[in-house]
Structures are given as structure tokens and as C-alpha cells.
Design an enzyme around this catalytic site. Structure first.
Site, mmCIF file in Angstrom:
data_model
loop_
_atom_site.group_PDB
_atom_site.id
_atom_site.type_symbol
_atom_site.label_atom_id
_atom_site.label_comp_id
_atom_site.label_asym_id
_atom_site.label_seq_id
_atom_site.Cartn_x
_atom_site.Cartn_y
_atom_site.Cartn_z
ATOM 1 N N TYR A 112 0.877 -1.182 0.000
ATOM 2 C CA TYR A 112 0.000 0.000 0.000
ATOM 3 C C TYR A 112 0.906 1.221 0.000
ATOM 4 O O TYR A 112 2.036 1.168 -0.486
ATOM 5 C CB TYR A 112 -0.939 -0.092 1.215
ATOM 6 N N ARG A 165 -6.549 10.250 -10.614
ATOM 7 C CA ARG A 165 -5.771 10.949 -9.590
ATOM 8 C C ARG A 165 -5.219 9.921 -8.610
ATOM 9 O O ARG A 165 -5.708 9.750 -7.506
ATOM 10 C CB ARG A 165 -6.638 11.965 -8.856
ATOM 11 N N LYS A 183 -6.074 -1.858 -2.052
ATOM 12 C CA LYS A 183 -7.110 -1.593 -1.059
ATOM 13 C C LYS A 183 -7.781 -2.882 -0.604
ATOM 14 O O LYS A 183 -8.045 -3.081 0.594
ATOM 15 C CB LYS A 183 -8.167 -0.642 -1.636
ATOM 16 N N GLU A 255 -12.218 5.024 -5.458
ATOM 17 C CA GLU A 255 -10.828 5.335 -5.134
ATOM 18 C C GLU A 255 -10.173 6.162 -6.235
ATOM 19 O O GLU A 255 -10.244 5.807 -7.409
ATOM 20 C CB GLU A 255 -10.010 4.045 -4.961
ATOM 21 N N ASP A 256 -9.535 7.241 -5.846
ATOM 22 C CA ASP A 256 -8.635 8.007 -6.710
ATOM 23 C C ASP A 256 -9.284 8.490 -8.000
ATOM 24 O O ASP A 256 -8.676 8.461 -9.073
ATOM 25 C CB ASP A 256 -7.368 7.190 -7.003
ATOM 26 N N ASP A 278 -13.293 6.788 -0.402
ATOM 27 C CA ASP A 278 -12.301 6.726 0.668
ATOM 28 C C ASP A 278 -11.423 7.970 0.705
ATOM 29 O O ASP A 278 -11.009 8.409 1.770
ATOM 30 C CB ASP A 278 -11.436 5.475 0.502
ATOM 31 N N ASP A 279 -11.127 8.560 -0.447
ATOM 32 C CA ASP A 279 -10.287 9.762 -0.477
ATOM 33 C C ASP A 279 -10.962 10.936 0.210
ATOM 34 O O ASP A 279 -10.289 11.803 0.779
ATOM 35 C CB ASP A 279 -9.962 10.134 -1.927
ATOM 36 N N ASN A 383 0.540 12.036 0.058
ATOM 37 C CA ASN A 383 1.189 10.786 -0.356
ATOM 38 C C ASN A 383 1.658 10.885 -1.794
ATOM 39 O O ASN A 383 1.101 11.651 -2.584
ATOM 40 C CB ASN A 383 0.192 9.627 -0.245
#
Length: 544
Positions: A112, A165, A183, A255-256, A278-279, A383
Site C-alpha cells: 500500500y 488521480r 485496497k 478510489e482516486d 475513501d479519499d 502521499n
């Protein structure tokens, strides 16, 4: 005589029939779901057609894990560590998760954040075999049939990205598949969710990354991102196809996704499906939990702090979104153009970095925070590691150990000249989303409100001990992550039942025991049904 013969040989005929209706031989070793390597017992090897295909030694999973540990310690390059560890997942699923659970603090940064970002950048160059489901804009109108190709029929959790992203790395297109895969490994590692019910998905609508469009190893569509109405139609079709095939309660984690779509899609789908981003929600919850932990040391409610954010979630030139405008304030006339100027003028008690632009919490900024506050709060949440606003060493050293620090990527413990040792807390979403997933999947939630993440944040903060706080850690040790996830799931479940949001009845009385009883185990199982025990009690066929 004939009746006696039938009675005598019928058990043997039945045994042979069982053998031929099961998968046998080399296919058992080629599938990561069934492969046990040299841990196949002698009896399994003889009956399942494996005898001679393996060295004669019978190994335990402990020895297999030890072999891994001896090898991984010799691998220095993080990307090569990622390749080696994920290679085990491709060969032996139970061994992979046993290793991950036993070495979570060491290996979570590999599978991760931050190494998964490097793996996504190099995805096409380190590719071994595909994992997950790839759905492109060209598949519009046929998503249901693509889902039918997925071999598992009892999917309960989907993690999906469109790759626009990825962490702080930008648009990586289908190279972003490493994120849903990573994930979902944490679903199992951190919350004991059966990997067979997890489905990683990458939606490919093209990429605006010119480097990838020139990369011969890129594995997606060689086209610019489709930003037309077809994009929304594709996502709508995907969401409906998932719940049609797997059920209305299927969890879908986003996600992303890029700034233009992430919040918009969350608002669009949040009340219609069992979904979260989640972001947005996971990151907010883990940051809030860190602030709740910090207030125990400062003895000042978080509502009385002044927070100065660096960045608005990602570095971009566009204006603030509507939901961000409520938290933005006009800059004072005397304030200059730098972040240091803002710190001097606004005198914040906490600075939170989410810009993804590297070391912007400079030495002057950190020293200034230390002079303004007795216990400055410094959260460098971007990150991967090279995008973090400052290092843990800088934060602790420049404030003489007085700061309360958290980061998005992991940092090693920091020893100050006076001998004090600080263990920086990682504001890792893994503290939040696995526990949320465990609760909503087993309790049967139709939609996930923001209050669920507030409960998750409170549950996480409560689990930080005074001893951990004294060492500078605002989060529990990652080594306790399964325990953290279960306790978080219990708190969320209490909230769900109290607010009539659960559909699983009767309500479990001992919720902790309920979740523990449902958690997937890494122990090897026998492939032999009870019928194979027959010869043990009958040493020979009766005389005719």
C-alpha cells in the site's frame, strides 16, 4: 455372492468417484486459491494426484513464512519487494495473507502507501498477470456480460477507480489498477474479509498523461480521457450492473477519482447505493481521529483550534468547489503571498498539508509553529512519501519534540539529541475503511451516511492509549490493525442499529464475537472430504 460383492466394493467405487469430481493434480498448485505448496499432506498428494509433483518433504505454513522472511530481508529495492510480495499472492493466497498479517508494520508500506504508488507508475513494466476486472468506455452497453466473466459469483465488495488521480501522482489511467488491488488486500489483512468476495475494478476512459500515451508498455486505451456524457452513462451502467448481479447491499468503494468527478459522483450515488469515497470520507475520518487524539494532550477542544490548510485536497489551478468555499476565508490585507506569511499573520494552532506538492512545511514554517504554540499540531498528509509536506524528523527536531505530528506516509521513529524517542503516527486510511467495510457488509446497509465515518473516527481515537500518546503516536500501532478494525466495526454497528440503518436481524448481542466469528482465516484447509477417512477404520476389504 453378488450381493456380498456389491457390499464389499461399493465404498471403493464411491471414493474413486469423489476423486474424479474434484480438481486434481497440477491445477491445484497453479491456482492461488487452492495452492498450499509443500504443505499438501501425504494423503492429499496421493489421492489428489500430486504425489511426485512436489519434493517429498511436508512443510508447515510456518516454514513457508520463514522462507519468505529470509528472502525479503535480502531485497533492498522497494519496487522489487512489491513484485516479490505480490508474486506470492499470485501463487499462494493463504500464505500471502498469513505473511501480511504477521508483518503488517513492515509490509503495509510495500503493498500500500507509499510503494504502491511506485508500482502504479511502473505497472506496465512490472506486469506479470492481470488482477481484477478492466472495463473500458468501449464496453458501454455490455458491462453486465463482462461482470459475468468474473469467476467469483458471491461478490460483496467492489473497489473501483478510473485512474485519474492516483495518490499524489496524477492521471495514470489503467496503471491505477494497483490501487483497488491494494485496497482490497487491506480488506482481508486489516479486517479479515474473505478475498473471494472482493472485486477490484478499473474503469478505462483514456488518459491525459502524455507520457503514458507514448509508452509502448501502457495497457489501456491510447486516447484522451472521455469527459462527455458517455462517462456518466458508463458509470451509471456500472453501478446498476453491480447491484443487479451481486445484490443491492454490495459495497462499492470509489478510489482516486479526479477532482471533477469524485465529490460529484459521491453525492449522486451516496443515497442510492451502498457506496463511499475513501479519499473524501476515509481521509477526513482518519485526520479527525488524529485531532481527537491530539486534544487529549493539549486539553483543548478541537472546536477551539485554528486550522490552516495547505492545499485543497490536490494541487490544481481551478477555483474552490462549493463545499470548500464554506471553509475558506478572505486573506487579511497584511498577509503576504507565502504559506510562512499565512502562519505569521493567522497564528494557527494546527497546519494540515494536503497539497501533494512536496516539502512546503519548511524549516521556517515549523519553527514558527513551535514559537506560536506550546504543542503545535503538524499533519503532513500528502502521499507518497516524497509528496509529504515535511518529514517526521524535521517536525520533532525543529519543535524540540513538542509537536503533535501525523503523516500520510510512514516515517521511522525519531530520536532527539536528549535521547527521547518519538513514534510518528501515520494517518493511514487503513485504520478506517476496513472497519467500515466489515460493519456495512455484515450488517446489510443500503446506504452509508457521513455519520458512519464520524463514528469510525471516534472509535479509532478511543483506541489510542495514554502510553502511545506519550510516545507521540496519535494512532494505535499498525500491528493491532485487525483488533482496531473489529472494535471500529462494533462501534459503527451500534450506531447503525440505534438509527434503524441495519437490515441484518436478529441484531447480534455480542457484536465483537459476531465479527470475529466471520473473519476469514489463513490456515490451510484439507481438500479431502470425510469419505476419505473410511479406509482408516476399515483396514482391508471384507473377505468375499
Amino acid at each position: 455372492m453378488l450381493s456380498r460383492l456389491n457390499l464389499a466394493v461399493r465404498p471403493c467405487v464411491y471414493v474413486c468417484r469423489c476423486v474424479h469430481t474434484k480438481e486434481k493434480g497440477k491445477p491445484l498448485m497453479l491456482s492461488p486459491r487452492t495452492n498450499k505448496g509443500m504443505a499438501f499432506t501425504l494423503r492429499e498428494r496421493q489421492i489428489l494426484g500430486l504425489h511426485g509433483l512436489l519434493p517429498p518433504k511436508i512443510e508447515t505454513q510456518d516454514i513457508q513464512a520463514l522462507r519468505f522472511k529470509n528472502h525479503i530481508e535480502r531485497v533492498q529495492d522497494p519496487l522489487m519487494k512489491y513484485v516479490y510480495v505480490m508474486g506470492i499472492l499470485e501463487r499462494n493466497e493463504k500464505l500471502f495473507y498469513r505473511i501480511l498479517i504477521d508483518n503488517v508494520e513492515e509490509l503495509l508500506p510495500i503493498v500500500y502507501t507509499p510503494t504502491v504508488g511506485l508500482a502504479c507508475l511502473q505497472y506496465g513494466h512490472i506486469f506479470r498477470r492481470p488482477r481484477g476486472l478492466f472495463i473500458s468506455i468501449l464496453d458501454k452497453g455490455h458491462i453486465k456480460s463482462i461482470l459475468d466473466n468474473w469467476p467469483e459469483t458471491d461478490v460483496k465488495a467492489v473497489v473501483v477507480t478510473d485512474g485519474e488521480r492516483i495518490l499524489g501522482l496524477g492521471d495514470l489511467g489503467v496503471y491505477g489498477m494497483g490501487i483497488p488491488v491494494g485496497k482490497l488486500t487491506l480488506y482481508t489483512t486489516c479486517a479479515g474479509i474473505d478475498p473471494r468476495v472482493c472485486l477490484p475494478v478499473c474503469i478505462d476512459v483514456g488518459t491525459d498523461n502524455e507520457n503514458l500515451l507514448q509508452d509502448p508498455f501502457y495497457m489501456g486505451l491510447y486516447q484522451k480521457r472521455d469527459r462527455s456524457q458517455r462517462y456518466d452513462e458508463l458509470l451509471d451502467e456500472f453501478m446498476e450492473a453491480v447491484i443487479t448481479k451481486y445484490g443491492r447491499n454490495t459495497l462499492i468503494q470509489f478510489e482516486d477519482f479526479g477532482n471533477a468527478n469524485a465529490l460529484r459522483l459521491l453525492k449522486k450515488y451516496q443515497e442510492r447505493y451502498c457506496t463511499f469515497n475513501d479519499d473524501i470520507q476515509g481521509t477526513a475520518a482518519v485526520a479527525l481521529a488524529g485531532l481527537m487524539s491530539a486534544q487529549r494532550l493539549i486539553h483543548k477542544p478541537i472546536t477551539e483550534h485554528k486550522y490552516l490548510f495547505l492545499g485543497a485536497g490536490e494541487d490544481r489551478p481551478e477555483p474552490l468547489d462549493g463545499y470548500q468555499k464554506a471553509y475558506a476565508h478572505p486573506a487579511p490585507d497584511q498577509m503576504g503571498n507565502t504559506f510562512l506569511d499565512a502562519v505569521h499573520v493567522l497564528q494557527p494552532t494546527a497546519i494540515i498539508g494536503v497539497a501533494g506538492a512536496g516539502r512546503l512545511f519548511t524549516e521556517e514554517v515549523i519553527r514558527s509553529m513551535g514559537s506560536i504554540n506550546e504543542r503545535p499540531i503538524i499533519f503532513a498528509l500528502s502521499n507518497p512519501t516524497d509528496k509529504a509536506e515535511c518529514t517526521a524528523a524535521d517536525a520533532y527536531t525543529l519543535t524540540e519534540g513538542r509537536c503533535l505530528f501525523a503523516s500520510g506516509s510512514p516515517f521511522h521513529p525519531v530520536t532527539l539529541p536528549d535521547g527521547r524517542v518519538f513514534h510518528p503516527g501515520q494517518g493511514n486510511n487503513a485504520y478506517i475503511f476496513p472497519g467500515v467495510a466489515l460493519a456495512v457488509m455484515l450488517i446489510g446497509v443500503r446506504s452509508i451516511s457521513d455519520h458512519v465515518f464520524l463514528e469510525a473516527a471516534k472509535a479509532l481515537a478511543k483506541q489510542v492509549t495514554d502510553a502511545e500518546l506519550s510516545k507521540g503516536c496519535l494512532y494505535p500501532p499498525l500491528a493491532k490493525i485487525q483488533e482496531v478494525s473489529v472494535k471500529t466495526a462494533v462501534e459503527i454497528t451500534e450506531y447503525l442499529y440505534e438509527n434503524n440503518m441495519a437490515s441484518e436481524f436478529p441484531e447480534p448481542q455480542d457484536k465483537k464475537e459476531f465479527f470475529l466469528s466471520k473473519m476469514w482465516k489463513t490456515d490451510y484447509e484439507s481438500f479431502l472430504p470425510d469419505i476419505y477417512d473410511w479406509p482408516k477404520s476399515a483396514t482391508k476389504i471384507p473377505n468375499l
